[in-house]
Design a protein around this motif. Structure first.
Motif, short mmCIF file in Angstrom:
data_model
loop_
_atom_site.label_atom_id
_atom_site.label_comp_id
_atom_site.label_asym_id
_atom_site.label_seq_id
_atom_site.Cartn_x
_atom_site.Cartn_y
_atom_site.Cartn_z
N ASP A 10 6.79 6.33 -11.50
CA ASP A 10 8.08 6.72 -10.96
C ASP A 10 9.09 5.58 -11.14
O ASP A 10 8.75 4.41 -10.91
CB ASP A 10 7.94 7.06 -9.47
CG ASP A 10 9.18 7.73 -8.91
OD1 ASP A 10 10.21 7.04 -8.74
OD2 ASP A 10 9.11 8.94 -8.63
N PRO A 11 10.33 5.88 -11.54
CA PRO A 11 11.34 4.82 -11.72
C PRO A 11 11.53 3.96 -10.47
O PRO A 11 11.84 2.77 -10.57
CB PRO A 11 12.61 5.60 -12.07
CG PRO A 11 12.11 6.86 -12.70
CD PRO A 11 10.84 7.19 -11.98
N ASN A 12 11.37 4.54 -9.28
CA ASN A 12 11.53 3.75 -8.05
C ASN A 12 10.47 2.65 -7.95
O ASN A 12 10.74 1.57 -7.40
CB ASN A 12 11.43 4.66 -6.82
CG ASN A 12 12.62 5.60 -6.70
OD1 ASN A 12 13.70 5.28 -7.17
ND2 ASN A 12 12.41 6.75 -6.07
N ASN A 66 0.81 -1.22 0.00
CA ASN A 66 0.00 0.00 0.00
C ASN A 66 0.85 1.27 0.00
O ASN A 66 0.42 2.30 -0.53
CB ASN A 66 -0.91 0.02 1.22
CG ASN A 66 -2.10 0.95 1.05
OD1 ASN A 66 -3.08 0.62 0.39
ND2 ASN A 66 -2.03 2.14 1.63
N PHE A 67 2.07 1.18 0.56
CA PHE A 67 2.88 2.40 0.69
C PHE A 67 4.31 2.22 0.16
O PHE A 67 4.72 2.92 -0.78
CB PHE A 67 2.94 2.85 2.15
CG PHE A 67 1.62 3.30 2.70
CD1 PHE A 67 0.91 4.33 2.09
CD2 PHE A 67 1.07 2.70 3.82
CE1 PHE A 67 -0.31 4.77 2.60
CE2 PHE A 67 -0.15 3.13 4.33
CZ PHE A 67 -0.84 4.16 3.72
N ALA A 68 5.11 1.33 0.77
CA ALA A 68 6.54 1.27 0.49
C ALA A 68 6.84 1.03 -0.99
O ALA A 68 7.66 1.73 -1.60
CB ALA A 68 7.18 0.18 1.35
N ALA A 69 6.17 0.04 -1.59
CA ALA A 69 6.45 -0.28 -3.00
C ALA A 69 5.98 0.82 -3.94
O ALA A 69 6.42 0.87 -5.09
CB ALA A 69 5.79 -1.60 -3.37
N LEU A 70 5.13 1.71 -3.44
CA LEU A 70 4.61 2.80 -4.26
C LEU A 70 5.33 4.11 -3.98
O LEU A 70 4.84 5.20 -4.31
CB LEU A 70 3.10 2.97 -4.02
CG LEU A 70 2.25 1.83 -4.60
CD1 LEU A 70 0.84 1.88 -4.04
CD2 LEU A 70 2.22 1.91 -6.12
N VAL A 114 9.59 -3.59 -8.45
CA VAL A 114 9.01 -4.84 -8.97
C VAL A 114 9.97 -5.55 -9.91
O VAL A 114 9.59 -6.54 -10.55
CB VAL A 114 7.68 -4.55 -9.70
CG1 VAL A 114 6.65 -4.01 -8.72
CG2 VAL A 114 7.87 -3.59 -10.87
N GLY A 115 11.22 -5.07 -10.03
CA GLY A 115 12.21 -5.75 -10.84
C GLY A 115 12.28 -5.32 -12.29
O GLY A 115 12.94 -5.98 -13.10
N ILE A 153 1.18 -3.16 -8.21
CA ILE A 153 2.44 -3.75 -7.74
C ILE A 153 2.37 -5.27 -7.80
O ILE A 153 3.29 -5.93 -8.30
CB ILE A 153 2.75 -3.28 -6.31
CG1 ILE A 153 2.89 -1.75 -6.26
CG2 ILE A 153 4.01 -3.96 -5.79
CD1 ILE A 153 4.01 -1.21 -7.12
N ARG A 154 1.29 -5.83 -7.27
CA ARG A 154 1.15 -7.29 -7.27
C ARG A 154 1.18 -7.84 -8.69
O ARG A 154 1.78 -8.90 -8.94
CB ARG A 154 -0.15 -7.69 -6.57
CG ARG A 154 -0.13 -7.47 -5.05
CD ARG A 154 -1.41 -7.95 -4.41
NE ARG A 154 -1.37 -7.85 -2.96
CZ ARG A 154 -0.85 -8.77 -2.15
NH1 ARG A 154 -0.32 -9.87 -2.68
NH2 ARG A 154 -0.85 -8.62 -0.85
N TYR A 155 0.53 -7.16 -9.61
CA TYR A 155 0.49 -7.66 -10.99
C TYR A 155 1.87 -7.57 -11.65
O TYR A 155 2.32 -8.51 -12.31
CB TYR A 155 -0.53 -6.85 -11.80
CG TYR A 155 -0.81 -7.45 -13.17
CD1 TYR A 155 -1.75 -8.47 -13.32
CD2 TYR A 155 -0.14 -7.01 -14.29
CE1 TYR A 155 -2.01 -9.03 -14.55
CE2 TYR A 155 -0.39 -7.57 -15.54
CZ TYR A 155 -1.34 -8.58 -15.67
OH TYR A 155 -1.59 -9.12 -16.91
N MET A 156 2.57 -6.46 -11.45
CA MET A 156 3.89 -6.31 -12.08
C MET A 156 4.90 -7.31 -11.52
O MET A 156 5.83 -7.72 -12.22
CB MET A 156 4.40 -4.87 -11.90
CG MET A 156 3.67 -3.86 -12.78
SD MET A 156 4.47 -2.23 -12.82
CE MET A 156 4.12 -1.63 -11.16
N GLU A 157 4.73 -7.71 -10.26
CA GLU A 157 5.65 -8.69 -9.67
C GLU A 157 5.60 -10.03 -10.39
O GLU A 157 6.57 -10.78 -10.38
CB GLU A 157 5.32 -8.89 -8.19
CG GLU A 157 5.77 -7.75 -7.28
CD GLU A 157 5.43 -8.02 -5.83
OE1 GLU A 157 6.09 -7.44 -4.96
OE2 GLU A 157 4.51 -8.82 -5.56
N THR A 158 4.47 -10.35 -10.99
CA THR A 158 4.30 -11.68 -11.60
C THR A 158 4.13 -11.63 -13.12
O THR A 158 3.90 -12.67 -13.73
CB THR A 158 3.07 -12.38 -10.99
OG1 THR A 158 1.91 -11.54 -11.18
CG2 THR A 158 3.27 -12.63 -9.51
#
Length: 334
Positions: free
Chosen positions: A284-286, A148-152, A291-292, A184-189
């Motif tokens: 954002d590039p971060n 919800n926060f850190a990965a975004l 997500v790799g 985030i969850r979708y891009m991880e997989t």
């Protein structure tokens, strides 16, 4: 016991016939008639009992008794068949009288149900983005701080993390404050290129009033591939807004979101005034690195909008709380 004579058997057959015909005439149901058939004509019935006495007759008289027995059998069978037909006809007539429908009576109308205005608006939004090549994706409403926060790209001291802005659960998890968590969850997989549209409920500790609710519906889009620019984002959102509202003026204003850079708010001109409808920006590039994805190779854009906000604009509704009252006087207008 005295031997039976021809006269005895003939009288027994006559009595059997008379009794059988009388019983058949009084029978009032198919079940009773079937029992009479067994009692009189079955293997252990009355006719078989009488015919057992034929063995005591002279051979010359036996054919005569057999002929009489066949006549009795035929008459009883005929009577049974006729009575069965009568009983069935009577039962049908009774049933028709009980179940008769008066076709001149007016019918009873049942008002058909229909979708809630929020669901109607959500479906229109999804249909437009699916038509633009986006895939509908959903995710969990209970989330972790990371998704919800850190990965975004929310910093640890960002105000959105405060207890007064977010619903935290006793186990440390939280109710998602936006549907960006699914991105985030979708891009991880999944690997680029990708285009997704994410609908769902989100939760924020807002004071409920005419324009705010602690729970509302959000839709976000995400596109990631090589060479995407802000111009691609603008073209996508203008196409979406004009598909929903018609040929209306659209403008982009510079803004800030932790997970997009640059970021913008999007307004449309509706009935003589500018109205804010969504937020957007380049990913954002971060966020891509989290997500790799290599931000040197891939770029992306994202946008988010509130379904309640769009529904209020489309239908000129002045209070968001009307959507949640279940007041049929309101809901049946849509």
């Amino acid at each position: 016991m005295a031997a039976q004579t021809f006269a005895d058997l003939a009288q027994a057959l006559q009595d059997l016939e008379n009794n059988g015909l009388a019983a058949i005439a009084e029978a009032a149901s198919p079940a009773v008639l079937e029992q009479l058939r067994v009692d009189y004509l079955g293997k252990k019935g009355g006719l078989s009992q009488v015919l057992r006495g034929m063995g005591q007759l002279p051979p010359a008289e036996r054919p005569q008794v057999g002929a009489l027995a066949n006549q009795v059998k035929d008459r009883l069978q005929e009577a049974l068949g006729q009575r069965v037909a009568q009983v069935q006809a009577q039962a049908l007539e009774t049933r028709l009288q009980v179940e008769t429908l008066d076709v001149t009576m007016p019918g009873l109308g049942h008002a058909p149900g229909h979708s809630h205005p929020l669901q109607q608006t959500l479906q229109r939004v999804l249909d437009i983005f699916v038509g633009l090549g986006y895939q509908v994706v959903q995710g969990p409403e209970v989330e972790t701080d990371y998704y919800n926060f850190a990965a975004l790209n929310f910093l640890p001291d960002h105000p959105a993390r405060d207890m007064q802005d977010t619903y935290y659960l006793p186990d440390g998890r939280l109710l998602r404050t936006h549907t960006s968590t699914v991105q985030i969850r979708y891009m991880e997989t999944h690997q680029p290129p990708l285009r997704i549209v994410v609908p769902g409920r989100v939760y924020r500790r807002d004071t409920v009033d005419a324009t705010h609710s602690a729970m509302f519906h959000q839709v976000e889009i995400l596109a990631v591939e090589r060479g995407l620019t802000f111009t691609d984002l603008q073209g996508t959102l203008v196409a979406f807004i004009q598909a929903l509202f018609g040929e209306v003026p659209v403008r982009f204003r510079a803004s800030y979101f932790p997970f997009t850079e640059p970021s913008a708010e999007v307004d449309l001109q509706w009935r003589g005034r500018w109205l804010e409808v969504l937020g957007c920006g380049l990913v954002d590039p971060n966020v891509l690195q989290a997500v790799g994805y290599d931000p040197e190779q891939y770029t992306g854009f994202a946008a988010g909008l509130g379904i309640e906000r769009l529904a209020m604009i489309c239908h000129e509704i002045d209070d968001i709380r009307r959507f949640y009252t279940s007041d049929l006087r309101f809901l049946t207008q849509f």
